[in-house]
Design a protein around this motif. Sequence first.
Motif, PDB file in Angstrom:
ATOM      1  N   PHE A  89       0.742  -1.211  -0.089  1.00 46.16           N
ATOM      2  CA  PHE A  89      -0.031   0.034  -0.049  1.00 46.16           C
ATOM      3  C   PHE A  89       0.824   1.281  -0.018  1.00 46.16           C
ATOM      4  CE2 PHE A  89      -2.157   3.315   2.463  1.00 46.16           C
ATOM      5  CZ  PHE A  89      -3.250   3.553   1.574  1.00 46.16           C
ATOM      6  N   SER A  90       1.811   1.323   1.058  1.00 46.30           N
ATOM      7  CA  SER A  90       2.639   2.563   1.028  1.00 46.30           C
ATOM      8  C   SER A  90       3.674   2.620  -0.223  1.00 46.30           C
ATOM      9  CB  SER A  90       3.419   2.597   2.366  1.00 46.30           C
ATOM     10  OG  SER A  90       4.118   1.344   2.428  1.00 46.30           O
ATOM     11  N   ILE A  91       4.138   1.521  -0.727  1.00 46.62           N
ATOM     12  CA  ILE A  91       5.088   1.727  -1.974  1.00 46.62           C
ATOM     13  C   ILE A  91       4.130   1.974  -3.341  1.00 46.62           C
ATOM     14  CG2 ILE A  91       6.393   0.629  -3.564  1.00 46.62           C
ATOM     15  CD1 ILE A  91       7.828  -1.037  -1.084  1.00 46.62           C
ATOM     16  N   GLY A  92       3.046   1.442  -3.261  1.00 55.49           N
ATOM     17  CA  GLY A  92       2.127   2.133  -4.353  1.00 55.49           C
ATOM     18  C   GLY A  92       1.617   3.431  -4.127  1.00 55.49           C
ATOM     19  N   GLY A  93       1.403   3.872  -2.997  1.00 55.57           N
ATOM     20  CA  GLY A  93       1.284   5.272  -2.718  1.00 55.57           C
ATOM     21  C   GLY A  93       2.571   6.214  -3.290  1.00 55.57           C
ATOM     22  N   LEU A  94       3.770   5.957  -2.844  1.00 60.73           N
ATOM     23  CA  LEU A  94       4.660   6.306  -3.288  1.00 60.73           C
ATOM     24  C   LEU A  94       4.969   6.319  -4.748  1.00 60.73           C
ATOM     25  CD1 LEU A  94       7.279   8.053  -2.381  1.00 60.73           C
ATOM     26  CD2 LEU A  94       8.388   5.691  -2.417  1.00 60.73           C
ATOM     27  N   VAL A  95       4.872   5.499  -5.431  1.00 67.99           N
ATOM     28  CA  VAL A  95       4.642   5.342  -6.845  1.00 67.99           C
ATOM     29  C   VAL A  95       3.516   6.189  -7.752  1.00 67.99           C
ATOM     30  CG1 VAL A  95       4.383   3.980  -8.934  1.00 67.99           C
ATOM     31  CG2 VAL A  95       5.913   3.186  -7.165  1.00 67.99           C
ATOM     32  N   ALA A  96       2.667   6.158  -7.001  1.00 64.08           N
ATOM     33  CA  ALA A  96       1.431   7.115  -7.234  1.00 64.08           C
ATOM     34  C   ALA A  96       1.829   8.528  -7.309  1.00 64.08           C
ATOM     35  CB  ALA A  96       0.253   6.886  -6.679  1.00 64.08           C
ATOM     36  N   THR A  97       2.520   8.968  -6.401  1.00 66.09           N
ATOM     37  CA  THR A  97       2.817  10.298  -6.040  1.00 66.09           C
ATOM     38  C   THR A  97       3.843  10.934  -7.161  1.00 66.09           C
ATOM     39  OG1 THR A  97       4.894   9.845  -4.493  1.00 66.09           O
ATOM     40  CG2 THR A  97       2.520  10.400  -3.532  1.00 66.09           C
ATOM     41  N   GLN A  98       4.682   9.905  -7.513  1.00 64.59           N
ATOM     42  CA  GLN A  98       5.842  10.191  -8.423  1.00 64.59           C
ATOM     43  C   GLN A  98       5.105  10.431  -9.921  1.00 64.59           C
ATOM     44  OE1 GLN A  98       8.063   6.440  -7.866  1.00 64.59           O
ATOM     45  NE2 GLN A  98       9.671   7.543  -6.585  1.00 64.59           N
ATOM     46  N   TYR A  99       4.086   9.561 -10.030  1.00 70.21           N
ATOM     47  CA  TYR A  99       3.424   9.695 -11.442  1.00 70.21           C
ATOM     48  C   TYR A  99       2.475  11.112 -11.123  1.00 70.21           C
ATOM     49  CZ  TYR A  99       4.056   5.261 -13.649  1.00 70.21           C
ATOM     50  OH  TYR A  99       4.655   4.335 -14.372  1.00 70.21           O
ATOM     51  N   TRP A 100       2.092  11.606  -9.992  1.00 67.37           N
ATOM     52  CA  TRP A 100       1.488  12.893  -9.777  1.00 67.37           C
ATOM     53  C   TRP A 100       2.282  13.735 -10.316  1.00 67.37           C
ATOM     54  CZ3 TRP A 100       1.015  15.078  -4.244  1.00 67.37           C
ATOM     55  CH2 TRP A 100       0.520  16.216  -4.016  1.00 67.37           C
ATOM     56  N   ALA A 101       3.507  13.739  -9.835  1.00 68.24           N
ATOM     57  CA  ALA A 101       4.712  14.774 -10.223  1.00 68.24           C
ATOM     58  C   ALA A 101       5.073  14.689 -11.689  1.00 68.24           C
ATOM     59  CB  ALA A 101       6.137  14.478  -9.322  1.00 68.24           C
ATOM     60  N   HIS A 102       5.166  13.416 -12.079  1.00 66.12           N
ATOM     61  CA  HIS A 102       5.367  13.582 -13.668  1.00 66.12           C
ATOM     62  C   HIS A 102       4.381  13.995 -14.566  1.00 66.12           C
ATOM     63  CE1 HIS A 102       7.502  11.536 -16.823  1.00 66.12           C
ATOM     64  NE2 HIS A 102       6.572  11.428 -17.520  1.00 66.12           N
ATOM     65  N   PHE A 103       3.258  13.784 -14.158  1.00 63.72           N
ATOM     66  CA  PHE A 103       1.955  14.075 -15.218  1.00 63.72           C
ATOM     67  C   PHE A 103       1.408  15.455 -14.707  1.00 63.72           C
ATOM     68  CE2 PHE A 103       2.261   9.613 -16.047  1.00 63.72           C
ATOM     69  CZ  PHE A 103       2.504   9.655 -17.415  1.00 63.72           C
TER      70      PHE A 103
END
Length: 124
Positions: free
Chosen positions: A71-85
């Motif tokens: 859950f937490s690593i998925g959240g971190l990856v989601a924030t990276q996509y938030w920053a990217h897009f």
Amino acid sequence: MFLWFRRLVILVLAGLLIFHHSLMLYEIYVQPGNSAHTLFDHVQSVCRFLITVSLLLVVFGVRRALWGMWFSIGGLVATQYWAHFGDLPVAFTEGRHALSYLKGFIFPTIITLAFHSPGRRGIS
């Protein structure tokens, strides 16, 4: 013998991730010169803290901690996509392909596979 190898894999990979995310939290909040934090920084910090705690529990053999890790690593990856897009002003997105953030799932996958080997339950 295989049991010890699995424990070693979990310990080494989880230890590397714990060290990495703890160091990132240190650099954000303790290291001098970093005073202005954005919502993005705080959201990532919460994810990094949860990753660290869940991985510590995984090292100690808590099966449910794998869910927290994912859950937490998925959240971190989601924030990276938030920053990217989301065109956030962060340096780590420059020159990166959108699929490159998925490499954050490699270590958790190996940890999960080592935790759940065929014919055995947990790491006991």
